[in-house]
Design a protein around this motif. Sequence first.
Motif, PDB file in Angstrom:
ATOM      1  N   PHE A   1      -4.792   3.836  -1.150  1.00 57.04           N
ATOM      2  CA  PHE A   1      -4.522   2.420  -1.275  1.00 57.04           C
ATOM      3  C   PHE A   1      -4.124   2.035  -2.966  1.00 57.04           C
ATOM      4  N   GLU A   2      -3.434   1.183  -2.997  1.00 53.00           N
ATOM      5  CA  GLU A   2      -2.999   0.780  -4.244  1.00 53.00           C
ATOM      6  C   GLU A   2      -3.360  -0.692  -4.353  1.00 53.00           C
ATOM      7  N   ARG A   3      -4.106  -1.003  -5.207  1.00 57.04           N
ATOM      8  CA  ARG A   3      -4.497  -2.290  -5.441  1.00 57.04           C
ATOM      9  C   ARG A   3      -3.611  -3.184  -6.394  1.00 57.04           C
ATOM     10  N   ARG A   4      -3.192  -4.191  -5.622  1.00 60.58           N
ATOM     11  CA  ARG A   4      -2.092  -5.039  -6.583  1.00 60.58           C
ATOM     12  C   ARG A   4      -2.441  -6.376  -6.819  1.00 60.58           C
TER      13      ARG A   4
ATOM     14  N   SER B   1     -14.875  -1.490   2.444  1.00 60.29           N
ATOM     15  CA  SER B   1     -14.577  -0.625   1.102  1.00 60.29           C
ATOM     16  C   SER B   1     -15.240   0.546   1.192  1.00 60.29           C
TER      17      SER B   1
ATOM     18  N   VAL C   1      -3.258  -5.278  -1.187  1.00 57.55           N
ATOM     19  CA  VAL C   1      -3.365  -4.134  -1.316  1.00 57.55           C
ATOM     20  C   VAL C   1      -2.447  -3.611  -0.410  1.00 57.55           C
TER      21      VAL C   1
ATOM     22  N   SER D   1      -5.031  -6.795   2.635  1.00 58.39           N
ATOM     23  CA  SER D   1      -6.295  -7.066   1.931  1.00 58.39           C
ATOM     24  C   SER D   1      -7.405  -6.404   2.454  1.00 58.39           C
TER      25      SER D   1
END
Length: 297
Positions: free
Chosen positions: A50-53, A35, A57, A19
């Motif tokens: 990055f894949e935000r899930r 960020s 992350v 995260s």
Amino acid sequence: MDISSTGLRVLRQIAESGSFTAAATRLGYTQSAVSRQAASLEQSAGTALFERRPDGVRLTPAGLTLLRHARTILDCLTAAERDLTGTVPRTELVRLGLFLSAGAAILPPSLTRLAATDPQITVTTTEGTTPSLIRALRAGSIDLAVLTSRPPHRPLDGESPRLHVETVADTELVVAGSSAGEFAGRTTVHVDELVDAPWIATPASHAEPLLGVWPGLPGRPRVIHSTRDWLTKLQLVASGFGVTTVPSRLSPVLPPGVSLLHVEGAPPEIRRVLVARLPGRPTPAITAVTRAIASTT
């Protein structure tokens, strides 16, 4: 690509912690700074990294590719700093991660053996859950990890390339109860007797499971105490404040007042102890530490 070493450190920490918020805390940055670094990295790479899930992350395939290069670059920078300052390491360092109960039963005898066979090796340790240690391996923050898995023993993660994994032992999960409590004088307990038991557990966090509660317990467990510290857990058990699950291999290091109970009426819960590392040829020091762990389990 114009990528800074700070950006690569941020990438590695996001990969390890899962995260932006946790990465910021560990690096001592603000979340907005992390960020911005992440956005700058993606802009320089020209692709999503990055894949935000919902559970945090994760790195995309492109992010994992950059991470592999980041590990090499950051290691080279560390070596350059040593050369410039004239700091010559007197020992070979291996950064070892262990799952939460491995420290008591596996670490001391392994380090004792290593001190006798390979005194030039220094081991530093980090404790964590299996998912967090896998992330640390992928990020390059540790060199070797002692992990645990349960049947059907699927691959530890879905990333590529796959980790190199060796099985070193199988151990049965049992219940630890007070020697003077409800189950005093017994060596077994039926799973139905555990339904209303007060449990002492390790707190769960998003993708990581609740540890310390019998996995096949019918209904919702009644968790009375939550702690990550194994000594606290077992002292609470010894004092009669609840029960918890432990690997049977912990029996030699249990405090007085704690008894182990095999669970009846449910399939056996076997835990496999694994040693994992990144694929490729290991250093002689990593091989020696792996050998020391395998010889004491």
